[in-house]
Design an enzyme around this catalytic site. Structure first.
Site, short mmCIF file in Angstrom:
data_model
loop_
_atom_site.label_atom_id
_atom_site.label_comp_id
_atom_site.label_asym_id
_atom_site.label_seq_id
_atom_site.Cartn_x
_atom_site.Cartn_y
_atom_site.Cartn_z
N ASP A 22 0.82 -1.21 0.00
CA ASP A 22 0.00 0.00 0.00
C ASP A 22 0.86 1.26 0.00
OD1 ASP A 22 -2.34 1.42 -0.05
OD2 ASP A 22 -2.79 1.18 2.08
N ARG A 35 -0.90 9.07 -10.00
CA ARG A 35 -0.88 7.83 -9.22
C ARG A 35 -0.14 6.67 -9.90
NH1 ARG A 35 -4.18 7.44 -4.98
NH2 ARG A 35 -4.39 5.20 -5.33
N HIS A 39 2.50 3.40 -8.91
CA HIS A 39 2.32 1.97 -9.20
C HIS A 39 3.53 1.43 -9.97
CE1 HIS A 39 -1.63 2.22 -7.58
NE2 HIS A 39 -2.17 2.91 -8.58
N GLU A 69 -12.49 -4.66 -4.09
CA GLU A 69 -12.96 -3.27 -3.92
C GLU A 69 -12.22 -2.29 -4.84
OE1 GLU A 69 -12.33 -5.37 -1.32
OE2 GLU A 69 -14.44 -5.69 -0.78
N ASN A 70 -11.01 -2.65 -5.26
CA ASN A 70 -10.25 -1.75 -6.15
C ASN A 70 -10.90 -1.59 -7.52
OD1 ASN A 70 -7.00 -2.82 -4.84
ND2 ASN A 70 -8.20 -1.02 -4.29
N ARG A 73 -12.26 1.89 -8.27
CA ARG A 73 -11.41 3.07 -8.53
C ARG A 73 -11.74 3.66 -9.91
NH1 ARG A 73 -5.47 2.39 -5.81
NH2 ARG A 73 -6.26 1.82 -3.74
#
Ligand code: IPE
Ligand code: IPE
Ligand code: MG
Length: 246
Positions: A22, A35, A39, A69-70, A73
């Site tokens: 994370d 972002r 990554h 849940e990602n 995004r």
């Protein structure tokens, strides 16, 4: 520092390490970047940590790369992550083969784009003889998904009279989880300072030792891994017993 590595007791090495990777987004933000830059930088940490784990003799390393849940995004972040995954699978197959590592995936892979599935299957197949360590990527994974898919398979078998409800016990149940055949993780590492499990291997982590560090994933190096293992080796794992019983 070679001395951190040398301090590790090889007899007390966790067999299975799980990591919640994370902090990529915050790493990028700190540098004024978007972002995906974070990554990309995080991929280097994956390589370092996989190599370090295999060198030490860790048998299973399971990395949380993308949660159920990602999927919520922004669309472009999701597609960037999928592209990055393909890129790294293609690029790092040599690293896996050179280090005698086999690749595995846990999660609802049917949700992944076809191209990702194809590249995953290819890499899994080409590395299947890797004996030193099993590297599992948790992709489109969540602990609740894992438990529910196990229940569905078991229920189906009961319906078809292949199983009796009385046969269901802990030893049997774990055979239906996506981590079938692996020992439970002894050590969970979460980077970036968040102190939560975020729907990772919630069944398998019943007795896992938790290690939280503020280091952001792209900054996580081999030495950070050694530090986490050294911390783990100071813990007394009692599994409900008293200290005197151990
Ligand atoms: C972890 O970094 C990578 C994934 C969840 C895919 P994040 O993208 O969650 O980074 P932060 O938490 O926003 O810093
Ligand atoms: C957990 O990180 C999932 C992965 C590292 C793949 P998140 O960044 O998605 O978790 P939350 O939302 O902070 O709990
Ligand atoms: Mg995050």
């Amino acid at each position: 520092m070679a001395d951190l590595k040398n301090k590790i007791n090889k007899e007390k090495l966790p067999q299975h390490i799980a990591i919640i990777m994370d902090g990529n987004g915050r790493w990028a933000k700190k540098r004024g970047g978007i972002r995906i830059i974070g990554h990309r930088a995080g991929a280097k940490s994956v390589k370092n940590v996989a190599e370090a784990s295999a060198e030490l003799g860790v048998k299973y390393l399971t990395l949380y790369a993308f949660s159920t849940e990602n999927w919520n995004r922004p669309k472009d972040e999701v597609s960037n992550l999928m592209e990055l995954l393909i890129e790294n699978l293609q690029k790092e197959i040599k690293t896996l083969l050179n280090n005698d590592i086999s690749l595995n995936v846990i999660g609802d892979t049917s949700m992944l784009p076809d191209k990702v599935q194809k590249n995953l299957n290819k890499t899994i197949d080409e590395t299947k003889h890797g004996k030193r360590m099993c590297l599992s990527l948790a992709l489109s994974y969540s602990g609740r998904w894992d438990i529910i898919q196990a229940c569905q398979t078991i229920a189906m078998k009961v319906k078809q009279k292949e199983l009796n409800p009385e046969d269901i016990d802990q030893n049997m149940f774990v055979q239906y989880l996506s981590t079938m055949g692996m020992p439970d993780p002894e050590l969970l590492i979460r980077t970036s300072g968040e102190k939560r499990i975020s729907n990772y291997m919630i069944y398998q982590m019943a007795y896992t030792e938790l290690y939280f560090t503020k280091t952001l994933w792209p900054d996580f190096s081999k030495n950070h891994l050694y530090k986490a293992i050294l911390d783990f080796q100071t813990r007394e794992r009692r599994f409900g017993k008293t200290s005197e019983q151990l």
